[in-house]
Design a protein around this motif. Structure first.
Motif, PDB file in Angstrom:
ATOM      1  N   ASP A 326       7.251 -12.986  18.293  1.00 11.80           N
ATOM      2  CA  ASP A 326       6.152 -13.536  19.086  1.00 11.80           C
ATOM      3  C   ASP A 326       6.465 -14.951  19.589  1.00 11.80           C
ATOM      4  O   ASP A 326       5.680 -15.522  20.348  1.00 11.80           O
ATOM      5  N   HIS A 327       7.617 -15.500  19.187  1.00 10.01           N
ATOM      6  CA  HIS A 327       8.068 -16.808  19.683  1.00 10.01           C
ATOM      7  C   HIS A 327       9.129 -16.675  20.787  1.00 10.01           C
ATOM      8  O   HIS A 327       9.726 -17.680  21.187  1.00 10.01           O
ATOM      9  N   GLN A 328       9.344 -15.481  21.275  1.00 16.26           N
ATOM     10  CA  GLN A 328      10.448 -15.226  22.204  1.00 16.26           C
ATOM     11  C   GLN A 328      10.376 -16.109  23.453  1.00 16.26           C
ATOM     12  O   GLN A 328      11.389 -16.676  23.891  1.00 16.26           O
ATOM     13  N   ASP A 329       9.196 -16.238  24.030  1.00 17.22           N
ATOM     14  CA  ASP A 329       9.060 -17.043  25.246  1.00 17.22           C
ATOM     15  C   ASP A 329       9.324 -18.515  24.949  1.00 17.22           C
ATOM     16  O   ASP A 329       9.981 -19.217  25.732  1.00 17.22           O
ATOM     17  N   HIS A 330       8.834 -18.994  23.828  1.00 20.41           N
ATOM     18  CA  HIS A 330       9.062 -20.375  23.395  1.00 20.41           C
ATOM     19  C   HIS A 330      10.556 -20.635  23.207  1.00 20.41           C
ATOM     20  O   HIS A 330      11.069 -21.696  23.600  1.00 20.41           O
ATOM     21  N   VAL A 331      11.247 -19.669  22.631  1.00 23.37           N
ATOM     22  CA  VAL A 331      12.692 -19.773  22.410  1.00 23.37           C
ATOM     23  C   VAL A 331      13.428 -19.944  23.728  1.00 23.37           C
ATOM     24  O   VAL A 331      14.298 -20.813  23.872  1.00 23.37           O
ATOM     25  N   ARG A 332      13.089 -19.112  24.696  1.00 26.63           N
ATOM     26  CA  ARG A 332      13.774 -19.159  25.994  1.00 26.63           C
ATOM     27  C   ARG A 332      13.629 -20.521  26.649  1.00 26.63           C
ATOM     28  O   ARG A 332      14.588 -21.085  27.189  1.00 26.63           O
ATOM     29  N   ARG A 333      12.428 -21.099  26.577  1.00 30.28           N
ATOM     30  CA  ARG A 333      12.179 -22.395  27.225  1.00 30.28           C
ATOM     31  C   ARG A 333      12.917 -23.530  26.509  1.00 30.28           C
ATOM     32  O   ARG A 333      13.455 -24.431  27.153  1.00 30.28           O
ATOM     33  N   LEU A 334      12.949 -23.470  25.171  1.00 26.29           N
ATOM     34  CA  LEU A 334      13.682 -24.497  24.422  1.00 26.29           C
ATOM     35  C   LEU A 334      15.179 -24.435  24.715  1.00 26.29           C
ATOM     36  O   LEU A 334      15.838 -25.470  24.870  1.00 26.29           O
ATOM     37  N   LEU A 335      15.700 -23.227  24.778  1.00 20.67           N
ATOM     38  CA  LEU A 335      17.117 -23.073  25.105  1.00 20.67           C
ATOM     39  C   LEU A 335      17.434 -23.656  26.477  1.00 20.67           C
ATOM     40  O   LEU A 335      18.470 -24.303  26.674  1.00 20.67           O
ATOM     41  N   ALA A 336      16.529 -23.442  27.434  1.00 21.86           N
ATOM     42  CA  ALA A 336      16.735 -23.980  28.781  1.00 21.86           C
ATOM     43  C   ALA A 336      16.803 -25.501  28.753  1.00 21.86           C
ATOM     44  O   ALA A 336      17.657 -26.119  29.401  1.00 21.86           O
ATOM     45  N   VAL A 337      15.928 -26.135  27.980  1.00 18.57           N
ATOM     46  CA  VAL A 337      15.907 -27.598  27.887  1.00 18.57           C
ATOM     47  C   VAL A 337      17.207 -28.129  27.297  1.00 18.57           C
ATOM     48  O   VAL A 337      17.826 -29.059  27.839  1.00 18.57           O
ATOM     49  N   PHE A 338      17.646 -27.529  26.203  1.00 24.24           N
ATOM     50  CA  PHE A 338      18.807 -28.083  25.495  1.00 24.24           C
ATOM     51  C   PHE A 338      20.131 -27.743  26.179  1.00 24.24           C
ATOM     52  O   PHE A 338      21.067 -28.545  26.138  1.00 24.24           O
ATOM     53  N   GLU A 339      20.218 -26.607  26.794  1.00 24.85           N
ATOM     54  CA  GLU A 339      21.461 -26.244  27.471  1.00 24.85           C
ATOM     55  C   GLU A 339      21.592 -26.956  28.822  1.00 24.85           C
ATOM     56  O   GLU A 339      22.678 -27.409  29.185  1.00 24.85           O
ATOM     57  N   LYS A 340      20.467 -27.076  29.546  1.00 26.98           N
ATOM     58  CA  LYS A 340      20.546 -27.616  30.903  1.00 26.98           C
ATOM     59  C   LYS A 340      20.299 -29.119  30.983  1.00 26.98           C
ATOM     60  O   LYS A 340      20.840 -29.797  31.861  1.00 26.98           O
ATOM     61  N   LEU A 341      19.495 -29.646  30.066  1.00 22.61           N
ATOM     62  CA  LEU A 341      19.193 -31.074  30.120  1.00 22.61           C
ATOM     63  C   LEU A 341      20.029 -31.896  29.143  1.00 22.61           C
ATOM     64  O   LEU A 341      20.513 -32.972  29.486  1.00 22.61           O
ATOM     65  N   PHE A 342      20.181 -31.391  27.930  1.00 23.41           N
ATOM     66  CA  PHE A 342      20.945 -32.129  26.919  1.00 23.41           C
ATOM     67  C   PHE A 342      22.384 -31.637  26.798  1.00 23.41           C
ATOM     68  O   PHE A 342      23.147 -32.144  25.968  1.00 23.41           O
ATOM     69  N   LYS A 343      22.756 -30.633  27.601  1.00 22.67           N
ATOM     70  CA  LYS A 343      24.135 -30.120  27.679  1.00 22.67           C
ATOM     71  C   LYS A 343      24.672 -29.636  26.332  1.00 22.67           C
ATOM     72  O   LYS A 343      25.846 -29.842  25.998  1.00 22.67           O
ATOM     73  N   VAL A 344      23.819 -29.027  25.556  1.00 23.49           N
ATOM     74  CA  VAL A 344      24.222 -28.461  24.263  1.00 23.49           C
ATOM     75  C   VAL A 344      24.797 -27.069  24.502  1.00 23.49           C
ATOM     76  O   VAL A 344      24.190 -26.246  25.195  1.00 23.49           O
ATOM     77  N   LYS A 345      25.958 -26.792  23.938  1.00 28.62           N
ATOM     78  CA  LYS A 345      26.589 -25.493  24.116  1.00 28.62           C
ATOM     79  C   LYS A 345      25.795 -24.418  23.382  1.00 28.62           C
ATOM     80  O   LYS A 345      25.274 -24.657  22.281  1.00 28.62           O
TER      81      LYS A 345
END
Length: 550
Positions: A326-345
């Motif tokens: 039930d956290h799937q959507d939250h997960v996707r958005r967090l991944l977007a922030v860290f991969e695209k903004l903070f450049k985390v692999k």
């Protein structure tokens, strides 16, 4: 470790065969465990991959480079071609090394260096401190515990953390619920239901007049954490290295630092009195609120701060978060922030999403809701079945599979209940040693060590012994596969298969025969017992505690 060594050697061989073209296949070369030992101890897909580049069929490649394979692959007794795969049978020297290690309880032989002593933080359970834990939380606990043990075997420096959401609307609503039960608030349909809120209210009757609103909130959170979260978790066999509180994120101005970073990158927009993160510019469906119009940070913003703090302040190399579906959507958005903004692999910041647990009672599905009080707590379940039964049952399933659980199954003394079957297997072999002691077959640690070679020389040409030993060796590969794929159920299934082989062995082979080879056979049994205890430990179970049941 053996599988990883073979895999690395095959990648080196691909370079010799293909030259610069080896980059086309190098990352896809895999060593895995075949369906049956008749196909070898390990198999590899390298022939298929070479065939694609060389434009030849896999068998002709096998014949052409057979000598190269024999020279390159370590520990090889023989190689076989089967349906395009290269099957690898390891030699008896390696079997002996494993045999000696399990008898002496030196399980480093099952370790590998995937982690390279890097820091890894694994966050799991992390249920809001608004009520008791339920079965879904317990599934997350089992996944986190087993993976933590696997990561340690893979040479990661592991920290197990519980993230406590101790602020926000749900906490405020819980406080209002308690105040209602103390006669200090009007009733609302939104309030939390359940006997536990009355329990908390009763514990506050004598001290409510002495507490400020903030102290009251802290007391309620601490009370729930201790009685309804930490206590059942310990009873369940789950212990955390650290409890990290959301409120601590706002004590060192980290929120201001991250907001300034977003502003600098023109990712902040103020509208409707709130502060928004422009995620739509990163390909997301919509923007997200960071600070609400009442100036309260959102859970999403707190999660950004928390995960930034883990990776950039505490400097964990890897972060794994285990959450329900039930956290799937939250997960996707967090991944977007860290991969695209903070450049985390992606490999450094991962989520493991598991499916729900459905509990049935009298063939009826029970609906779970903390708010309505319609849930079965972990504490309640542990009053019906023992923790190992529940842990082992959860370990059976891949994270992506929904679990439908009938507690009656977990009380059965039959193969249908996996923990009973595994403990039954263990107890049978413990029984052999017990009888051996009664018949005066005694070993000192020195005599045991001195007789290992003699024992191995006895079993090395006997298929019924070697089959079990070859099964045991494969767990070195399963450990690395489970760590990489985040699928601890791989180890569970092989554990159950090993138990079936052991029970077949137990029924066919006589150990206490009072001939000159009895001690050799007993040393083998000691190794089996040691290895079963090693596997149980991965699942967080101490089998000796349950021997009285058999």
């Amino acid at each position: 470790m053996i599988g990883l060594k073979i895999e690395n050697k095959l990648k080196q061989l691909s370079q010799k065969i293909l030259g610069p073209d080896h980059f086309k296949i190098r990352k896809d070369i895999r060593v895995f465990i075949p369906e049956s030992l008749e196909y070898g101890d390990f198999s590899t897909n390298i022939l298929f991959l070479l065939a694609k580049v060389l434009k030849e069929n896999p068998y002709s490649i096998f014949e052409k480079y057979k000598d190269n394979f024999y020279k390159s692959i370590p520990f090889t007794e023989r190689l076989e071609f089967s349906s395009g795969y290269l099957n690898i049978f390891i030699n008896k020297k390696i079997l002996f090394n494993f045999y000696k290690s399990i008898i002496l309880k030196k399980f480093d032989i099952f370790k590998n260096n995937i982690g390279k002593k890097q820091k890894l933080i694994i966050e799991y359970v992390s249920a809001n401190p608004t009520g008791p834990l339920h079965l879904g939380n317990a599934r997350g606990a089992v996944l986190g515990d087993i993976l933590s043990n696997i990561f340690k075997l893979c040479n990661f420096k592991v920290t197990k953390e519980y993230y406590v959401n101790d602020r926000g609307k749900q906490i405020d609503l819980l406080v209002d619920t308690i105040l209602y039960h103390l006669g200090m608030k009007e009733y609302s349909e939104e309030y939390y239901q359940g006997e536990y809120v009355k329990d908390i209210a009763n514990s506050l009757k004598e001290k409510i007049d002495k507490l400020s609103l903030e102290k009251l909130k802290q007391f309620i959170i601490s009370y729930i954490l201790k009685k309804y979260i930490k206590t059942p978790l310990i009873k369940f066999g789950t212990k955390f290295d650290n409890f990290y509180f959301e409120s601590d994120l706002y004590k060192k101005n980290l929120d201001e630092k991250i907001l300034n970073f977003f502003k600098k990158n023109k990712l902040i927009e103020e509208k409707d009195g709130a502060i928004w993160l422009k995620l739509s510019g990163l390909g997301e469906v919509k923007d997200e609120v960071l600070i609400k119009k009442d100036k309260e940070p959102t859970y999403f913003f707190s999660d950004i701060l928390y995960n930034y703090e883990k990776l950039f302040i505490r400097k964990y190399k890897y972060s794994l978060i285990i959450v329900a579906s039930d956290h799937q959507d939250h997960v996707r958005r967090l991944l977007a922030v860290f991969e695209k903004l903070f450049k985390v692999k992606p490999k450094n910041f991962q989520f493991l999403v598991y499916q729900m647990v459905h509990l049935y009672k009298e063939n009826e599905l029970l609906k779970m809701s903390k708010r309505k009080g319609t849930f079965v707590s972990l504490e309640d379940v542990l009053g019906i079945v023992e923790a190992p039964a529940l842990r082992f049952y959860f370990a059976k399933y891949a994270p992506e599979n929904t679990i439908e659980i009938d507690l009656d199954i977990l009380k059965k003394e039959s193969e249908e209940n996996p923990i009973w079957y595994a403990l039954y297997t263990y107890a049978r072999f413990i029984g052999i040693i017990r009888k051996a002691k009664e018949q005066k077959f005694l070993f000192t640690r020195i005599s045991l060590k001195n007789n290992i070679t003699k024992s191995f020389n006895y079993i090395k040409d006997k298929d019924e012994y070697l089959k079990i030993l070859r099964n045991i060796v494969q767990f070195s590969q399963l450990i690395s596969e489970s760590a990489i794929s985040l699928r601890p159920n791989l180890i569970f299934q092989s554990f159950l298969n090993l138990c079936k082989e052991l029970n077949s062995f137990y029924e066919k082979v006589k150990i206490l025969d009072r001939d000159e080879f009895t001690k050799s056979r007993l040393i083998f049994i000691i190794g089996i017992i040691n290895f079963l205890e090693f596997l149980f430990n991965i699942f967080g179970i101490e089998p000796k505690k349950y021997l009285s049941k058999f």
